[in-house]
Design a protein around this motif. Structure first.
Motif, PDB file in Angstrom:
ATOM      1  N   UNK A   1       0.827  -1.203   0.000  1.00  0.00           N
ATOM      2  CA  UNK A   1       0.000   0.000   0.000  1.00  0.00           C
ATOM      3  C   UNK A   1       0.864   1.256   0.000  1.00  0.00           C
ATOM      4  N   UNK A   2       0.425   2.239  -0.782  1.00  0.00           N
ATOM      5  CA  UNK A   2       1.255   3.407  -1.060  1.00  0.00           C
ATOM      6  C   UNK A   2       1.054   4.524  -0.043  1.00  0.00           C
ATOM      7  N   UNK A   3       2.150   4.938   0.592  1.00  0.00           N
ATOM      8  CA  UNK A   3       2.130   6.185   1.354  1.00  0.00           C
ATOM      9  C   UNK A   3       1.967   7.331   0.362  1.00  0.00           C
ATOM     10  N   UNK A   4       1.147   8.318   0.710  1.00  0.00           N
ATOM     11  CA  UNK A   4       0.860   9.356  -0.269  1.00  0.00           C
ATOM     12  C   UNK A   4       0.315  10.601   0.433  1.00  0.00           C
ATOM     13  N   UNK A   5       0.248  11.689  -0.306  1.00  0.00           N
ATOM     14  CA  UNK A   5      -0.283  12.949   0.211  1.00  0.00           C
ATOM     15  C   UNK A   5      -1.740  13.070  -0.244  1.00  0.00           C
ATOM     16  N   UNK A   6      -2.645  13.101   0.714  1.00  0.00           N
ATOM     17  CA  UNK A   6      -4.069  13.213   0.403  1.00  0.00           C
ATOM     18  C   UNK A   6      -4.414  14.680   0.144  1.00  0.00           C
ATOM     19  N   UNK A   7      -5.024  14.950  -1.010  1.00  0.00           N
ATOM     20  CA  UNK A   7      -5.316  16.320  -1.418  1.00  0.00           C
ATOM     21  C   UNK A   7      -6.741  16.716  -1.028  1.00  0.00           C
ATOM     22  N   UNK A   8      -6.932  17.908  -0.475  1.00  0.00           N
ATOM     23  CA  UNK A   8      -8.252  18.330   0.033  1.00  0.00           C
ATOM     24  C   UNK A   8      -9.127  18.932  -1.056  1.00  0.00           C
ATOM     25  N   UNK A   9      -9.410  18.157  -2.103  1.00  0.00           N
ATOM     26  CA  UNK A   9     -10.142  18.684  -3.254  1.00  0.00           C
ATOM     27  C   UNK A   9     -11.510  19.229  -2.862  1.00  0.00           C
ATOM     28  N   UNK A  10     -12.229  18.502  -2.013  1.00  0.00           N
ATOM     29  CA  UNK A  10     -13.589  18.925  -1.646  1.00  0.00           C
ATOM     30  C   UNK A  10     -13.564  20.252  -0.894  1.00  0.00           C
ATOM     31  N   UNK A  11     -12.616  20.404   0.018  1.00  0.00           N
ATOM     32  CA  UNK A  11     -12.531  21.650   0.776  1.00  0.00           C
ATOM     33  C   UNK A  11     -12.146  22.814  -0.126  1.00  0.00           C
ATOM     34  N   UNK A  12     -11.239  22.565  -1.062  1.00  0.00           N
ATOM     35  CA  UNK A  12     -10.867  23.605  -2.031  1.00  0.00           C
ATOM     36  C   UNK A  12     -12.101  24.042  -2.815  1.00  0.00           C
ATOM     37  N   UNK A  13     -12.898  23.079  -3.282  1.00  0.00           N
ATOM     38  CA  UNK A  13     -14.081  23.391  -4.062  1.00  0.00           C
ATOM     39  C   UNK A  13     -15.111  24.176  -3.285  1.00  0.00           C
ATOM     40  N   UNK A  14     -15.400  23.741  -2.061  1.00  0.00           N
ATOM     41  CA  UNK A  14     -16.394  24.446  -1.246  1.00  0.00           C
ATOM     42  C   UNK A  14     -15.946  25.871  -0.926  1.00  0.00           C
ATOM     43  N   UNK A  15     -14.679  26.024  -0.616  1.00  0.00           N
ATOM     44  CA  UNK A  15     -14.153  27.354  -0.301  1.00  0.00           C
ATOM     45  C   UNK A  15     -14.230  28.268  -1.513  1.00  0.00           C
ATOM     46  N   UNK A  16     -13.940  27.733  -2.688  1.00  0.00           N
ATOM     47  CA  UNK A  16     -14.006  28.530  -3.913  1.00  0.00           C
ATOM     48  C   UNK A  16     -15.427  29.026  -4.172  1.00  0.00           C
ATOM     49  N   UNK A  17     -16.411  28.158  -3.949  1.00  0.00           N
ATOM     50  CA  UNK A  17     -17.809  28.562  -4.142  1.00  0.00           C
ATOM     51  C   UNK A  17     -18.177  29.677  -3.165  1.00  0.00           C
ATOM     52  N   UNK A  18     -17.765  29.552  -1.906  1.00  0.00           N
ATOM     53  CA  UNK A  18     -18.082  30.576  -0.910  1.00  0.00           C
ATOM     54  C   UNK A  18     -17.509  31.928  -1.324  1.00  0.00           C
ATOM     55  N   UNK A  19     -16.265  31.952  -1.777  1.00  0.00           N
ATOM     56  CA  UNK A  19     -15.644  33.205  -2.203  1.00  0.00           C
ATOM     57  C   UNK A  19     -16.362  33.788  -3.410  1.00  0.00           C
ATOM     58  N   UNK A  20     -16.708  32.923  -4.364  1.00  0.00           N
ATOM     59  CA  UNK A  20     -17.380  33.414  -5.567  1.00  0.00           C
ATOM     60  C   UNK A  20     -18.741  34.005  -5.229  1.00  0.00           C
ATOM     61  N   UNK A  21     -19.481  33.358  -4.344  1.00  0.00           N
ATOM     62  CA  UNK A  21     -20.801  33.871  -3.979  1.00  0.00           C
ATOM     63  C   UNK A  21     -20.689  35.226  -3.287  1.00  0.00           C
ATOM     64  N   UNK A  22     -19.627  35.430  -2.505  1.00  0.00           N
ATOM     65  CA  UNK A  22     -19.405  36.745  -1.907  1.00  0.00           C
ATOM     66  C   UNK A  22     -19.238  37.798  -2.992  1.00  0.00           C
ATOM     67  N   UNK A  23     -18.474  37.468  -4.017  1.00  0.00           N
ATOM     68  CA  UNK A  23     -18.279  38.404  -5.127  1.00  0.00           C
ATOM     69  C   UNK A  23     -19.588  38.664  -5.871  1.00  0.00           C
ATOM     70  N   UNK A  24     -20.346  37.601  -6.134  1.00  0.00           N
ATOM     71  CA  UNK A  24     -21.604  37.744  -6.873  1.00  0.00           C
ATOM     72  C   UNK A  24     -22.579  38.628  -6.093  1.00  0.00           C
ATOM     73  N   UNK A  25     -22.632  38.447  -4.761  1.00  0.00           N
ATOM     74  CA  UNK A  25     -23.545  39.241  -3.936  1.00  0.00           C
ATOM     75  C   UNK A  25     -23.065  40.670  -3.749  1.00  0.00           C
TER      76      UNK A  25
END
Length: 350
Positions: free
Chosen positions: A302-326
């Motif tokens: 089994x491979x040791x590896x760096x787990x990437x926080x894709x979901x958190x990146x996506x949710x944070x991006x949406x929050x920032x964009x909605x602030x701009x839209x509003x």
């Protein structure tokens, strides 16, 4: 100096105010209708260009209100990171009543330019972008048009725009420091040959971890694996390229104590090259990946590896964009770096 990003999309009224004429006159001039002198028409055209105003093909919808639609420009949907990112963005946007329109660039500057032009003309409320980082930056025009947008995963240093990304530097530094703590002294990195900020950051994290441990680090320890992203749309990486580069390295009599690889797909090729040379992992060498893709824990070992926080990146991006839209007060434009997680398994003796 980074270019300032307008708070909102430029409108016909903005142009009218700039030239001191009515919106009706400006509209007739830009549509080529009669009743406007050539001198006035030219003055209006220049003002529209300077302000970044682009006629909206969905003008009626704008009169009625928001489209409740967000654009998402992605380089490659088969990349597991982006697949998870898309899902997180779509789910979070849906919670706020927004739909997603997807554009694919496939690391092609031409396709990215076409996507940017579509974004401007389509009447979207905003856009989330993974930039190609090619020779030109089509997102300048999107910024000038006042389209709210957020950059994810990579950076556009010539635009003062909200950015959310994985801390790739921290991930590569942690992976390298881990194999050093396990006793590795000669370490090789396999990375993609794309000239993008994520790769530059990972390489720097690798270098700094070696330097901090007083270990040698020169260019010969960083093998740039040819990427197929620019001529393939199925997979962003090919394990065979990493396999061939590892075979070449081992055939020259160099057997590193550890390998740090820029994505888990490279580990697939690396594992095969090691087996063919009669080398065992982790007894003869350590391997640590990047991504923690679904197959990583099922490899042997089994491979040791760096787990990437894709979901958190996506949710944070949406929050920032909605602030701009509003039109809320703009959040800081310093990049938001989401921390990855080092997952240790048997490939590094843990």
């Amino acid at each position: 100096m980074a270019e300032h990003v307008p708070r909102r999309r430029r409108t016909l009224q903005d142009v009218a105010t700039d030239v001191g004429l009515s919106a009706n006159t400006v509209s007739r001039a830009l549509r080529g209708q009669s009743g406007v002198s050539e001198a006035t028409r030219e003055r209006i055209r220049q003002a529209a260009e300077r302000l970044g105003y682009v006629p909206n093909v969905h003008a009626r919808s704008l009169v009625l209100g928001s489209h409740r639609t967000i654009g998402l420009v992605i380089t490659n949907v088969s990349n597991p990171f982006y697949a998870e990112l898309i899902s997180a963005i779509e789910l979070r946007a849906a919670e706020e009543g927004y739909h997603i329109v997807l554009f694919l660039s496939e690391e092609s500057p031409a396709r990215e330019l076409a996507a940017a032009e579509n974004v401007i003309q389509s009447g979207l409320d905003g856009v989330i972008v993974v930039p190609v980082q090619g020779p030109t930056n089509p997102w300048r025009q999107v910024a000038r048009a006042g389209m709210p947008f957020v950059v994810v995963n990579r950076r556009l240093d010539d635009l003062a725009v909200d950015t959310v990304a994985t801390d790739n530097y921290a991930g590569a530094h942690a992976a390298t420091a881990h194999v050093i703590s396990q006793g590795a002294r000669s370490i090789v990195m396999l990375e993609e040959d794309l000239t993008i900020t994520t790769i530059h950051q990972r390489i720097q994290g690798f270098r700094d971890a070696l330097t901090e441990a007083s270990l040698p680090c020169d260019d010969s320890q960083i093998l740039m694996v040819p990427t197929r992203r620019q001529d393939r749309v199925v997979l962003p990486w090919q394990a065979g390229d990493a396999y061939r580069m590892t075979v070449d390295l081992l055939s020259r009599g160099h057997r590193p104590d550890a390998f740090v690889v820029g994505n888990d797909y490279f580990a697939l090729g690396l594992y095969r090259a090691l087996r063919e040379r009669g080398l065992r992992c982790p007894d003869d060498t350590f391997v640590v990946g990047f991504g923690d893709y679904p197959f990583a824990e099922f490899l042997d070992p089994p491979l040791s590896t760096v787990r990437l926080p894709a979901a958190e990146v996506g949710r944070t991006a949406v929050e920032l964009l909605l602030q701009r839209i509003r039109g809320d007060d703009p959040p800081p434009t310093e990049p938001i770096l989401v921390q990855p997680e080092l997952v240790t398994r048997s490939s590094t003796g843990v």
